[in-house]
Scaffold this active site. Structure first.
Site, PDB file in Angstrom:
ATOM      1  N   ASP A  99       3.864   6.037  -7.286  1.00 44.88           N
ATOM      2  CA  ASP A  99       4.821   5.531  -6.583  1.00 44.88           C
ATOM      3  C   ASP A  99       6.000   6.323  -7.896  1.00 44.88           C
ATOM      4  O   ASP A  99       7.409   5.591  -7.018  1.00 44.88           O
ATOM      5  CB  ASP A  99       4.335   4.755  -6.319  1.00 44.88           C
ATOM      6  CG  ASP A  99       3.404   4.591  -5.223  1.00 44.88           C
ATOM      7  OD1 ASP A  99       3.475   6.013  -3.994  1.00 44.88           O
ATOM      8  OD2 ASP A  99       2.918   4.250  -5.338  1.00 44.88           O
ATOM      9  N   HIS A 159      -1.092  -0.644 -11.777  1.00 45.74           N
ATOM     10  CA  HIS A 159      -2.591  -0.258 -10.451  1.00 45.74           C
ATOM     11  C   HIS A 159      -3.763  -1.161 -10.869  1.00 45.74           C
ATOM     12  O   HIS A 159      -3.939  -1.679 -12.399  1.00 45.74           O
ATOM     13  CB  HIS A 159      -2.693   1.025 -11.194  1.00 45.74           C
ATOM     14  CG  HIS A 159      -2.783   1.506  -9.592  1.00 45.74           C
ATOM     15  ND1 HIS A 159      -4.557   1.720  -9.744  1.00 45.74           N
ATOM     16  CD2 HIS A 159      -2.617   2.263  -8.734  1.00 45.74           C
ATOM     17  CE1 HIS A 159      -5.235   2.460  -8.468  1.00 45.74           C
ATOM     18  NE2 HIS A 159      -3.841   2.399  -7.541  1.00 45.74           N
ATOM     19  N   HIS A 177       0.519  -1.018   0.064  1.00 46.54           N
ATOM     20  CA  HIS A 177       0.067   0.338   0.310  1.00 46.54           C
ATOM     21  C   HIS A 177       1.017   1.313   0.034  1.00 46.54           C
ATOM     22  O   HIS A 177       1.009   1.367  -0.878  1.00 46.54           O
ATOM     23  CB  HIS A 177      -1.379  -0.229   1.665  1.00 46.54           C
ATOM     24  CG  HIS A 177      -2.037   1.218   1.271  1.00 46.54           C
ATOM     25  ND1 HIS A 177      -2.161   1.671   0.315  1.00 46.54           N
ATOM     26  CD2 HIS A 177      -3.308   1.096   2.109  1.00 46.54           C
ATOM     27  CE1 HIS A 177      -3.165   2.910   0.959  1.00 46.54           C
ATOM     28  NE2 HIS A 177      -4.220   2.667   1.835  1.00 46.54           N
TER      29      HIS A 177
END
Ligand code: CMC
Length: 431
Positions: free
Chosen positions: A355, A299, A260
């Site tokens: 990220d 994703h 996460h």
């Protein structure tokens, strides 16, 4: 044409007609057939109706309360966005003034909480400290348990948004063996955070405006992401009417996990491991051979592109203008270029996610890797609280209590200790 779906149990021929509402059917509609739905990890199950965040993964759309993330990142500030998430509308000038004043004047921590943080080992992970300190806050504000009272709820919302950055900065200072820096009420939300992190002996810490803005944009981008793992924990704990400090500590604990909040750390390690632009083709070949993943790519929801990644890339450019170019950026840029042209990544719809660049920016700001999930938790506090408020005030919500599909042993009789056998072992009785 009726807005319903008809389901037939082929074993019995029994049929039920279940209404379709907002593109969903109620799983309780299956009860009549004596069935329940099984959906590990909620792959296709909505557990709430929500008015906070909208994502269209195929189109690469993210909106808070209807406003596109691109416009918020361009025009808004984190505190204004937090107001929007919590209250549902952008504030008027007076409302923003009042909100900013309230948050600014709740940034201090009780001295006993500071002592609690002092008690951690010198090398304590800042995320462990954050989770514990947020949980401990509930003991300072026992009235927070009155979750059915609107004024009490809002008082805790303000406290949490204001105090989480202070706890985050104290956890960093602790890990460095540096004295804690108290909040400076003359500074804005993000500059004050940087001051609590980095101030040494100067009378007033002033950060470069471009860096303050870059961090503020990162905070906006991370403020909410609808029903992700930690938001689900926040709502689940909140559904038992626990106070919001306890719920938020649970949500932050969920964020702590590498699947996460920890992916940006993995990206940084990957880039350091590659070490040189020349080694990228070899690395890509290994990924394609199934020997690892290209971290920061792909994703579960975004299958076109992650709109946050585009904005973060521009933010990275602004940061590096000030801090100087991070050598890992060249590797990241080349990696992205090659991957976006490669058939393996194109056919699997793998694009850079939020990220991919955020870790490089945090590093350029001088933050150690252990602080990365903490940097995520600061802005996500607003999102968690918006999700919590929506949950505790939703008349349809009850205590979260999923069903299970039991696949264990059928009924059997108790066996006395001396008569038990493990397969392949002699029982005690015959030993
Ligand atoms: N590198 C190489 N191959 C990949 C990657 C990747 N990063 N991601 C997915 N694949 C491949 C995967 O091997 C599979 O291939 P095949 O069909 O040949 O078996 C295919 O793409 C589908 O993958 P999946 O695992 O079924 O996809 P998922 O939706 O379950 O996983 C994900 C999503 C984010 C966990 C995954 O893409 C991944 O592990 N990415 C790297 C970790 C990462 O960057 N995580 C941050 C997510 S963004 C943070 C947030 O928004 O909270």
């Amino acid at each position: 044409m009726r807005d319903t779906v008809t389901i037939t149990d082929n074993r019995t021929g029994k049929t039920v007609e279940v209404p379709i509402d907002e593109g969903a059917i109620r799983a309780t509609g299956l009860k009549e057939l004596g069935l329940s739905s099984y959906d590990p990890a909620f792959l296709n199950t909505a557990s709430v109706t929500s008015r906070i965040t909208y994502i269209d993964g195929d189109a690469g759309i993210l909106r808070y309360r209807g406003y596109p993330i691109e416009q918020l990142a361009e025009e808004s500030t984190y505190l204004e966005t937090a107001y929007l998430l919590i209250h549902g509308e952008l504030p008027t000038q007076d409302e923003l003034y009042g909100w900013t004043h309230e948050i600014t004047h709740h940034t201090f921590l009780h001295e006993n909480l500071k002592e609690l943080m002092h008690g951690f080992r010198y090398d304590a992970h800042p995320m462990g400290m954050l989770v514990s300190a947020v949980a401990a806050l509930s003991t300072f504000y026992p009235e927070a348990s009155l979750v059915d009272d609107e004024a009490t709820r809002m008082a805790q919302v303000v406290r949490l948004i204001a105090k989480v950055p202070t706890i985050a900065a104290f956890s960093y200072r602790h890990s460095r063996g540096l004295p804690y820096v108290y909040p400076d009420n003359e500074l804005g939300f993000t500059e004050n955070f940087l001051s609590m992190m980095f101030r040494i002996a100067e009378p007033r810490y002033r950060a470069e405006p471009e860096l303050i803005r870059a961090l503020d944009v990162l905070f906006i981008l991370h403020a909410d992401h609808e029903q992700n793992c930690s938001a689900n924990v926040m709502r689940s704990i909140g559904s038992s009417k626990a106070d919001p400090y306890s719920a938020l500590a649970g949500a932050a604990a969920a964020l702590y996990g590498p699947l996460h909040g920890g992916a940006n750390e993995a990206v940084l390690k990957m880039l350091a491991e590659i070490g040189d632009v020349k080694r990228i083709p070899e690395f890509i070949a290994r990924v394609k051979a199934g020997e690892g993943r290209l971290m920061g790519f792909g994703h579960r929801v975004y299958k076109n592109y992650d709109p946050r990644a585009k904005i973060i890339k521009q933010t990275a450019d602004a940061v590096f203008e000030i801090t100087g170019r991070n050598r890992l950026l060249d590797i990241a840029l080349e990696l992205e270029k090659i991957a976006l042209e490669d058939e393996y990544f194109v056919t699997r719809k793998l694009y850079p996610n939020v990220d991919f660049y955020s870790g490089i920016i945090y590093q350029a700001l001088g933050l150690p890797i252990a602080m990365f999930p903490v940097m995520f938790a600061i802005p996500r506090t607003a999102g968690w609280l918006a999700q919590w408020l929506e949950g505790v005030t939703d008349p349809e919500q009850k205590i979260a209590r999923p069903r299970q599909v039991y696949v264990g042993a059928a009924e059997r009789d108790y066996v006395g200790l001396g008569y038990r056998r493990t397969p392949g072992a002699r029982s005690l009785a015959t030993a």
